[in-house]
Design a protein around this motif. Sequence first.
Motif: not given
Length: 243
Positions: A37-42, A183-187
């Motif tokens: 999993i990854s996330a765009r940097s905030d 949370p949405e990507a995990v869901y």
Amino acid sequence: MKKRNSRFPASRMLIDDLVAASRILARHEVLDAYGHISARSDRRPGCFVMSRSLAPALVTAADLMALDADSEPLPGDARKAFIERYIHGEIYRSRPEVMAIVHSHSASVIPFGVTRSRLRPIYHMGAFLWSGTPVFEIRKHKLDNDLLVRDRGLGKALAGSLGACNCVLMRGHGMTVVGDGVPEAVYRAIYTEMNARLQLQANLLEGPIEFLSDEEGRRSTAANRGTLERPWELWKKQVLGRK
Ligand SMILES: [Zn+2]
């Protein structure tokens, strides 16, 4: 736990969410020793954050690394990154609204990538699949492939197959889902697997299967966004209790 460099381009909250997400996805068997999993940097535009090459159940804050827009580690970080990090970088490039991505080898999804049966929303939890589940055929882009998205060119081709959808299947390999946050990507990763399992079961019964209509899919996707906090809180508690 090792203290992070304060210049690391992600907030404490995003770091904690990514660690929890890795463990949640492992616990739900969406990820095993593989997948990420990854996330765009905030904190820094053009960067995204994901673990170094490691089984997701073992990920801690100290294992996260920042990657640039070309999916390469930032200077000074010599740790081994995931081979398939280009999946993430090229989707972030082509879909500015996407904030988090999960790539998995989710077992129940595999049959839909190798047959003519399409994965479709069978119940409201899988409603987000209404936008379509295109199949990425790596052979069209690289005949002498090893199934892995191991460079920017293949990442770009995968992002092209995903288009404006929420989920793309990868023939003989797995799937990738996107979300407006961790949370949405995990869901979506968890419920893509469950939807696939239910669709396979329904196929054993007398058909035809009554899938959600596009309109139901659209409405239900919006409704689910409003209740995302509930499963997210539960899932986090389940994995953080085992720290
Ligand atoms: Zn993979």
